[in-house]
Enzyme design. Structure first.
Site, mmCIF file in Angstrom:
data_model
loop_
_atom_site.group_PDB
_atom_site.id
_atom_site.type_symbol
_atom_site.label_atom_id
_atom_site.label_comp_id
_atom_site.label_asym_id
_atom_site.label_seq_id
_atom_site.Cartn_x
_atom_site.Cartn_y
_atom_site.Cartn_z
ATOM 1 N N GLU A 102 0.847 -1.208 0.000
ATOM 2 C CA GLU A 102 0.000 0.000 0.000
ATOM 3 C C GLU A 102 0.873 1.245 0.000
ATOM 4 O O GLU A 102 2.002 1.220 0.498
ATOM 5 C CB GLU A 102 -0.826 0.024 1.299
ATOM 6 C CG GLU A 102 -2.248 -0.501 1.170
ATOM 7 C CD GLU A 102 -3.220 0.543 0.640
ATOM 8 O OE1 GLU A 102 -2.779 1.486 -0.046
ATOM 9 O OE2 GLU A 102 -4.412 0.407 0.895
ATOM 10 N N ASP A 106 -4.187 5.412 6.398
ATOM 11 C CA ASP A 106 -4.694 6.637 7.027
ATOM 12 C C ASP A 106 -5.700 6.219 8.110
ATOM 13 O O ASP A 106 -5.316 5.952 9.256
ATOM 14 C CB ASP A 106 -5.309 7.476 5.905
ATOM 15 C CG ASP A 106 -5.913 8.777 6.367
ATOM 16 O OD1 ASP A 106 -5.624 9.210 7.484
ATOM 17 O OD2 ASP A 106 -6.676 9.391 5.592
ATOM 18 N N ASP A 163 -1.636 11.408 -5.180
ATOM 19 C CA ASP A 163 -2.174 12.520 -5.965
ATOM 20 C C ASP A 163 -3.032 13.499 -5.172
ATOM 21 O O ASP A 163 -3.500 13.193 -4.070
ATOM 22 C CB ASP A 163 -3.059 11.976 -7.086
ATOM 23 C CG ASP A 163 -4.423 11.488 -6.561
ATOM 24 O OD1 ASP A 163 -4.435 10.682 -5.602
ATOM 25 O OD2 ASP A 163 -5.452 11.942 -7.064
#
Ligand code: 5GP
Length: 179
Positions: A102, A106, A163
């Site tokens: 990964e 979070d 991103d």
């Protein structure tokens, strides 16, 4: 140096050289931990595409690699806590030692979702390797999280595959949002 992506401002957090160094260390650790078998690496797209590519180059034991694509940020700066399953993989992982790769953990929601989904396929083991971890944001404990590149604060980051509104993935360093 600060950089702007769309309407947000970012400054450097982790330099490319530090990422390279850390990946070499994690790669060695993985080779040593999995030398007794042929592990299956499952890369979680899109954000981890650079991490997967750089990590896999450090693996010098026989291994297989496949990909899945999940989304929970949809180009924004916060987890929606709703996971969209965009691409699944066909590989049979029954009895195999699986390592998920990964970009970032979070809330832990995505990792949890994927681990539960993989458990149904009866692998011999499931572990997780994440380049980044935001410990203060974790909503669920993830026992499978064995390899972490860097622990960071809970702010929004971009670069090295990650991103904002689909931009910034090409940045070599990792940047944190300042405005
Ligand atoms: P979680 O489900 O653990 O809340 O979030 C996991 C996914 O959310 C990551 O794989 C990544 O796609 C996205 N994500 C979490 N934090 C960030 C961040 O700071 N920046 C970016 N660009 N994506 C993030």
């Amino acid at each position: 140096m600060k950089t702007k992506i769309a309407d947000l401002e970012f400054e450097p957090l982790i330099k490319a050289e530090a990422i390279d160094e850390r990946i070499k260390t994690i790669g060695k650790q993985i080779c040593s931990d999995y030398k007794h078998c042929v592990p299956v690496f499952i890369g979680v797209l899109n954000g981890s595409f650079l991490f997967i590519a750089d990590l896999i180059k450090q693996i010098d034991i026989p291994c297989e690699i496949t990909f899945t694509k999940l989304a929970s940020y949809y180009g924004g700066t916060k987890s929606t806590l709703k996971i969209r399953d965009d691409i699944d993989f066909a590989m049979d992982i029954k009895g195999r030692e699986v390592l998920i790769i990964e970009d970032i953990v979070d809330t832990g929601n995505t990792a949890h979702y994927l681990i539960e989904k993989l458990q149904v396929k009866e692998p011999a083991s499931i572990k997780l390797c994440s380049l980044l971890l935001k410990p203060a944001s974790l909503l669920k404990k993830i026992d499978e999280l064995k390899y972490v590149g860097f622990e960071i604060e809970s702010g929004f980051v971009v670069g090295y595959g990650l991103d904002y509104k689909e931009m910034g993935r090409n940045l070599k360093d990792i940047y944190k949002r300042v405005k």
